[in-house]
Motif scaffolding. Sequence first.
Motif, PDB file in Angstrom:
ATOM      1  N   GLU A 122      58.044 -37.898 -19.974  1.00  0.00           N
ATOM      2  CA  GLU A 122      59.196 -37.007 -19.898  1.00  0.00           C
ATOM      3  C   GLU A 122      59.592 -36.507 -21.287  1.00  0.00           C
ATOM      4  OE1 GLU A 122      61.368 -35.862 -17.098  1.00  0.00           O
ATOM      5  OE2 GLU A 122      59.311 -36.147 -16.393  1.00  0.00           O
ATOM      6  N   GLY A 123      59.535 -37.403 -22.261  1.00  0.00           N
ATOM      7  CA  GLY A 123      59.862 -37.018 -23.626  1.00  0.00           C
ATOM      8  C   GLY A 123      58.910 -35.978 -24.168  1.00  0.00           C
ATOM      9  N   GLN A 124      57.630 -36.108 -23.861  1.00  0.00           N
ATOM     10  CA  GLN A 124      56.648 -35.137 -24.311  1.00  0.00           C
ATOM     11  C   GLN A 124      56.842 -33.790 -23.640  1.00  0.00           C
ATOM     12  OE1 GLN A 124      52.862 -36.984 -23.551  1.00  0.00           O
ATOM     13  NE2 GLN A 124      53.133 -38.542 -25.126  1.00  0.00           N
ATOM     14  N   LYS A 125      57.223 -33.802 -22.376  1.00  0.00           N
ATOM     15  CA  LYS A 125      57.474 -32.543 -21.654  1.00  0.00           C
ATOM     16  C   LYS A 125      58.627 -31.768 -22.291  1.00  0.00           C
ATOM     17  CE  LYS A 125      58.041 -33.506 -17.307  1.00  0.00           C
ATOM     18  NZ  LYS A 125      58.202 -33.270 -15.851  1.00  0.00           N
ATOM     19  N   LYS A 126      59.670 -32.496 -22.719  1.00  0.00           N
ATOM     20  CA  LYS A 126      60.820 -31.834 -23.322  1.00  0.00           C
ATOM     21  C   LYS A 126      60.478 -31.201 -24.665  1.00  0.00           C
ATOM     22  CE  LYS A 126      64.520 -34.529 -21.154  1.00  0.00           C
ATOM     23  NZ  LYS A 126      65.666 -35.447 -21.374  1.00  0.00           N
ATOM     24  N   LYS A 127      59.568 -31.854 -25.393  1.00  0.00           N
ATOM     25  CA  LYS A 127      59.182 -31.337 -26.710  1.00  0.00           C
ATOM     26  C   LYS A 127      58.295 -30.114 -26.597  1.00  0.00           C
ATOM     27  CE  LYS A 127      59.434 -35.784 -29.104  1.00  0.00           C
ATOM     28  NZ  LYS A 127      58.658 -36.846 -29.804  1.00  0.00           N
TER      29      LYS A 127
END
Length: 227
Positions: free
Chosen positions: A221-226
């Motif tokens: 999820e963190g990578q998707k936001k970035k």
Amino acid sequence: MLQKIKICCIANIEEAQLATKTGASAIGLVGNMPSGPGIISDEMIHSIAKNIPSHIDSFLLTSEIDAKNIINHHKRTNTNTIQLVDRVNPETYQELRLKIPVVKLVQVIHVIDQKAIDEALKISNFVDAILLDSGNPKLKIKELGGTGRTHNWDISKEIVKQSNKPVFLAGGLNPENVRKAIDYVRPYGVDICSGVRTHGKLDQNKLQLFFNEIKKYKSYEGQKKKS
């Protein structure tokens, strides 16, 4: 984003320590029930709640439905949260708020059919959080949790979408399905009992696998936001 991870059916101080050390932000302590796993004495619940770090949420699972009996159950155990596993009257919530205002109230909704949506939304006005679980309080011997079964996540997803209060997802979660469950339902918290146990005992390997899957989800999820 997922905020709380609750390990339920904690049997003793050692299991509580294992759960919190591995990453649990809440533990479930099961009082007297008509059925289901994890039932321990009020004395043990009190001892566990007293011996965990102050930042950990301690949930008393009570099947009491009368305000006086719920309050007395809480007095014997002294947790910081009460999980009501059966239906109660609106007046009961009001009395609990009046008599024990610092204690958080979490109401279990047993997701049987679409009626659970309206039930959850109405009750959310009276409590701090909703917990969606499998079970059936209408049976002759009430089934109030700990079934190890999943329910219709479409209904749970809709409740999360419409609710103005935090929603926990429980019922049949395990290391194999927890990422899919979180990604689809998007709950505030997840709650697991049998999915991290072997022969009724908290299994360190299953527990670690469970938390590893949650870490993978949060990382994704963190990578998707970035991006």
